[in-house]
Design a protein around this motif. Sequence first.
Motif, PDB file in Angstrom:
ATOM      1  N   ALA A  49      -5.090  85.785  -1.680  1.00 34.67           N
ATOM      2  CA  ALA A  49      -6.498  86.313  -1.850  1.00 34.67           C
ATOM      3  C   ALA A  49      -7.424  85.340  -2.479  1.00 34.67           C
ATOM      4  O   ALA A  49      -8.520  85.033  -1.934  1.00 34.67           O
ATOM      5  CB  ALA A  49      -6.673  87.564  -2.590  1.00 34.67           C
ATOM      6  N   LEU A  50      -6.843  84.631  -3.272  1.00 32.03           N
ATOM      7  CA  LEU A  50      -7.717  83.309  -4.036  1.00 32.03           C
ATOM      8  C   LEU A  50      -7.792  82.195  -3.211  1.00 32.03           C
ATOM      9  O   LEU A  50      -8.655  81.570  -3.336  1.00 32.03           O
ATOM     10  CB  LEU A  50      -6.848  83.009  -5.422  1.00 32.03           C
ATOM     11  CG  LEU A  50      -6.918  83.976  -6.589  1.00 32.03           C
ATOM     12  CD1 LEU A  50      -6.098  83.559  -7.631  1.00 32.03           C
ATOM     13  CD2 LEU A  50      -8.270  84.125  -7.050  1.00 32.03           C
ATOM     14  N   ARG A  51      -7.038  82.122  -2.265  1.00 31.91           N
ATOM     15  CA  ARG A  51      -7.128  80.967  -1.091  1.00 31.91           C
ATOM     16  C   ARG A  51      -7.797  81.405   0.133  1.00 31.91           C
ATOM     17  O   ARG A  51      -7.846  80.817   1.200  1.00 31.91           O
ATOM     18  CB  ARG A  51      -5.805  80.484  -0.725  1.00 31.91           C
ATOM     19  CG  ARG A  51      -5.262  79.748  -1.812  1.00 31.91           C
ATOM     20  CD  ARG A  51      -6.017  78.352  -1.967  1.00 31.91           C
ATOM     21  NE  ARG A  51      -5.491  77.506  -3.106  1.00 31.91           N
ATOM     22  CZ  ARG A  51      -5.818  76.314  -3.456  1.00 31.91           C
ATOM     23  NH1 ARG A  51      -6.397  75.601  -2.709  1.00 31.91           N
ATOM     24  NH2 ARG A  51      -5.195  75.753  -4.575  1.00 31.91           N
ATOM     25  N   TYR A  52      -8.560  82.669   0.024  1.00 29.20           N
ATOM     26  CA  TYR A  52      -9.195  83.188   1.193  1.00 29.20           C
ATOM     27  C   TYR A  52     -10.348  82.365   1.726  1.00 29.20           C
ATOM     28  O   TYR A  52     -10.569  82.038   2.802  1.00 29.20           O
ATOM     29  CB  TYR A  52      -9.861  84.480   1.074  1.00 29.20           C
ATOM     30  CG  TYR A  52     -10.067  85.314   2.238  1.00 29.20           C
ATOM     31  CD1 TYR A  52      -9.357  85.891   3.175  1.00 29.20           C
ATOM     32  CD2 TYR A  52     -11.620  85.406   2.430  1.00 29.20           C
ATOM     33  CE1 TYR A  52      -9.926  86.406   4.325  1.00 29.20           C
ATOM     34  CE2 TYR A  52     -12.131  86.137   3.493  1.00 29.20           C
ATOM     35  CZ  TYR A  52     -11.228  86.658   4.540  1.00 29.20           C
ATOM     36  OH  TYR A  52     -11.735  87.277   5.727  1.00 29.20           O
ATOM     37  N   ASP A  53     -11.180  81.717   0.868  1.00 32.88           N
ATOM     38  CA  ASP A  53     -12.376  80.779   1.254  1.00 32.88           C
ATOM     39  C   ASP A  53     -11.830  79.509   1.853  1.00 32.88           C
ATOM     40  O   ASP A  53     -12.043  79.245   3.034  1.00 32.88           O
ATOM     41  CB  ASP A  53     -13.057  80.303  -0.202  1.00 32.88           C
ATOM     42  CG  ASP A  53     -13.909  81.465  -0.757  1.00 32.88           C
ATOM     43  OD1 ASP A  53     -14.261  82.562   0.101  1.00 32.88           O
ATOM     44  OD2 ASP A  53     -14.352  81.252  -1.639  1.00 32.88           O
ATOM     45  N   ASP A  54     -10.773  78.975   1.447  1.00 37.57           N
ATOM     46  CA  ASP A  54     -10.054  77.791   2.047  1.00 37.57           C
ATOM     47  C   ASP A  54      -9.242  78.364   3.525  1.00 37.57           C
ATOM     48  O   ASP A  54      -9.677  77.264   4.379  1.00 37.57           O
ATOM     49  CB  ASP A  54      -8.765  77.217   1.186  1.00 37.57           C
ATOM     50  CG  ASP A  54      -9.387  76.708  -0.151  1.00 37.57           C
ATOM     51  OD1 ASP A  54     -10.553  76.043  -0.016  1.00 37.57           O
ATOM     52  OD2 ASP A  54      -8.642  76.445  -1.008  1.00 37.57           O
ATOM     53  N   ILE A  55      -8.798  79.381   3.563  1.00 34.39           N
ATOM     54  CA  ILE A  55      -8.210  79.976   5.013  1.00 34.39           C
ATOM     55  C   ILE A  55      -9.491  80.006   5.955  1.00 34.39           C
ATOM     56  O   ILE A  55      -9.167  79.754   6.947  1.00 34.39           O
ATOM     57  CB  ILE A  55      -7.585  81.457   4.516  1.00 34.39           C
ATOM     58  CG1 ILE A  55      -6.336  80.997   3.842  1.00 34.39           C
ATOM     59  CG2 ILE A  55      -7.479  81.964   5.933  1.00 34.39           C
ATOM     60  CD1 ILE A  55      -5.512  82.165   3.074  1.00 34.39           C
ATOM     61  N   GLU A  56     -10.597  80.838   5.522  1.00 30.84           N
ATOM     62  CA  GLU A  56     -11.601  80.830   6.382  1.00 30.84           C
ATOM     63  C   GLU A  56     -12.497  79.334   6.627  1.00 30.84           C
ATOM     64  O   GLU A  56     -12.685  79.241   7.941  1.00 30.84           O
ATOM     65  CB  GLU A  56     -12.468  81.579   5.753  1.00 30.84           C
ATOM     66  CG  GLU A  56     -12.591  83.126   5.885  1.00 30.84           C
ATOM     67  CD  GLU A  56     -13.659  84.008   5.782  1.00 30.84           C
ATOM     68  OE1 GLU A  56     -14.618  83.432   5.200  1.00 30.84           O
ATOM     69  OE2 GLU A  56     -13.751  84.917   6.318  1.00 30.84           O
ATOM     70  N   ALA A  57     -12.556  78.804   5.751  1.00 29.17           N
ATOM     71  CA  ALA A  57     -13.100  77.377   6.048  1.00 29.17           C
ATOM     72  C   ALA A  57     -12.200  76.527   7.258  1.00 29.17           C
ATOM     73  O   ALA A  57     -12.733  75.927   7.933  1.00 29.17           O
ATOM     74  CB  ALA A  57     -13.293  76.352   4.855  1.00 29.17           C
ATOM     75  N   ASN A  58     -10.912  76.724   7.110  1.00 26.05           N
ATOM     76  CA  ASN A  58      -9.887  75.792   7.853  1.00 26.05           C
ATOM     77  C   ASN A  58      -9.576  76.712   9.311  1.00 26.05           C
ATOM     78  O   ASN A  58      -8.660  76.381   9.980  1.00 26.05           O
ATOM     79  CB  ASN A  58      -8.595  75.289   7.205  1.00 26.05           C
ATOM     80  CG  ASN A  58      -8.933  74.310   6.219  1.00 26.05           C
ATOM     81  OD1 ASN A  58      -8.866  73.108   6.740  1.00 26.05           O
ATOM     82  ND2 ASN A  58      -9.360  74.807   5.167  1.00 26.05           N
ATOM     83  N   GLU A  59     -10.150  77.840   9.581  1.00 27.07           N
ATOM     84  CA  GLU A  59      -9.986  78.634  10.563  1.00 27.07           C
ATOM     85  C   GLU A  59      -8.687  79.117  10.678  1.00 27.07           C
ATOM     86  O   GLU A  59      -8.252  79.084  11.790  1.00 27.07           O
ATOM     87  CB  GLU A  59     -10.625  78.091  12.021  1.00 27.07           C
ATOM     88  CG  GLU A  59     -12.037  77.791  11.811  1.00 27.07           C
ATOM     89  CD  GLU A  59     -12.432  76.774  12.963  1.00 27.07           C
ATOM     90  OE1 GLU A  59     -11.704  76.679  13.881  1.00 27.07           O
ATOM     91  OE2 GLU A  59     -13.616  76.209  12.894  1.00 27.07           O
ATOM     92  N   VAL A  60      -7.829  79.205   9.561  1.00 24.51           N
ATOM     93  CA  VAL A  60      -6.443  79.768   9.629  1.00 24.51           C
ATOM     94  C   VAL A  60      -6.324  81.241  10.126  1.00 24.51           C
ATOM     95  O   VAL A  60      -6.984  81.963   9.452  1.00 24.51           O
ATOM     96  CB  VAL A  60      -6.038  79.506   8.464  1.00 24.51           C
ATOM     97  CG1 VAL A  60      -4.628  79.871   8.160  1.00 24.51           C
ATOM     98  CG2 VAL A  60      -6.029  78.044   7.907  1.00 24.51           C
ATOM     99  N   GLN A  61      -5.258  81.397  11.137  1.00 26.65           N
ATOM    100  CA  GLN A  61      -5.088  82.797  11.463  1.00 26.65           C
ATOM    101  C   GLN A  61      -3.900  83.254  10.680  1.00 26.65           C
ATOM    102  O   GLN A  61      -2.513  83.038  10.526  1.00 26.65           O
ATOM    103  CB  GLN A  61      -4.435  82.752  12.812  1.00 26.65           C
ATOM    104  CG  GLN A  61      -5.427  82.083  13.852  1.00 26.65           C
ATOM    105  CD  GLN A  61      -4.778  81.935  15.086  1.00 26.65           C
ATOM    106  OE1 GLN A  61      -4.209  82.831  15.815  1.00 26.65           O
ATOM    107  NE2 GLN A  61      -5.082  80.864  15.700  1.00 26.65           N
ATOM    108  N   LEU A  62      -4.227  84.101   9.525  1.00 21.76           N
ATOM    109  CA  LEU A  62      -3.423  84.546   8.293  1.00 21.76           C
ATOM    110  C   LEU A  62      -2.762  85.698   8.837  1.00 21.76           C
ATOM    111  O   LEU A  62      -3.236  86.567   9.426  1.00 21.76           O
ATOM    112  CB  LEU A  62      -4.244  84.724   7.175  1.00 21.76           C
ATOM    113  CG  LEU A  62      -3.446  85.178   5.957  1.00 21.76           C
ATOM    114  CD1 LEU A  62      -2.453  84.157   5.535  1.00 21.76           C
ATOM    115  CD2 LEU A  62      -4.452  85.743   5.025  1.00 21.76           C
TER     116      LEU A  62
END
Length: 305
Positions: free
Chosen positions: A171-184
């Motif tokens: 959850a704490l890495r959610y901003d980085d995940i969204e910014a890099n368009e990662v399909q989590l």
Amino acid sequence: MNTLRSKLIYQYIVFSFVQVAVMLGLYGLLFVHAPALAAVTGIPETVFEAAGIVLGFLLFAAFSYGYWRKVSRAVAEDAARQVRERSLLFANIAHDLKNPMASILGYARAMEAGHVPPEDQETVCRTISAKALQVDDMVKKLFRYARLESEGYTLSLREADVCGIVRECTALRYDDIEANEVQLEVEIPETPVLHPVDAPELTRVVDNLISNAIRHNGKGIRLLVAVRQTGEGAEIVVADSGTTIPPSLRNAIFEPFQCSDASRQSKDGSGLGLAIARRVMQLHGGSLRVEQPFAGYTKAFVARL
């Protein structure tokens, strides 16, 4: 050093068993069968018994000398290996600190000499700050690595929910995940998986694995974060569909300052994160390994408790 200690203990056990087996065989041959040998050869029994005692001492001395030579050679080789690794470590530290320090010094001198136009001063100050933070991060990681590698250092283990720790890190890495368009893709059980862990240290391990997957791959990758219970333990899996690890690095990726050329050139990694993560997992009594490929993903880092 711990590996060498385990190896020497194993060798000592083998040496002891071999020595006891040989001594028992010698005892059976020269003591138990001494009357029969005396009857056949006409030599007094005491001669065979004395020969058995002498041969026993000689064999003990020979085994002891051989084991001493083996231990001395192993200790010397391990000491030489540590010297080589320490020299490489210092060389890499100097290499990775040189560039940001040179940038800080160069920009600071330019500012001091008044060579930076007013409109560019804010950009230069941000650059100096970023480089200083980079150096600070590396120094902190060096301190952590040195502490984890020191003799006698132990973790503070308390029973905690591994699922909760991994879920919070993700959850704490959610901003980085969204910014890099990662399909989590998350596979974390709702039922708590309780295990004795050092929660802050395990949190750093999971965060390092997730951030590595985001930073060292292109945008739009698939990222799997999973927790799987395995008997009395658990596995934390961080898998991605990004680039593969080169064969030249696959066996050394958990060693200090081992990172890809792209990471080193972009200064996107210190080369200490995975070394620290592996050591933390070892102190937990577990392990950290890389699997490539991994069930529909390019690679996966698997932390086992």
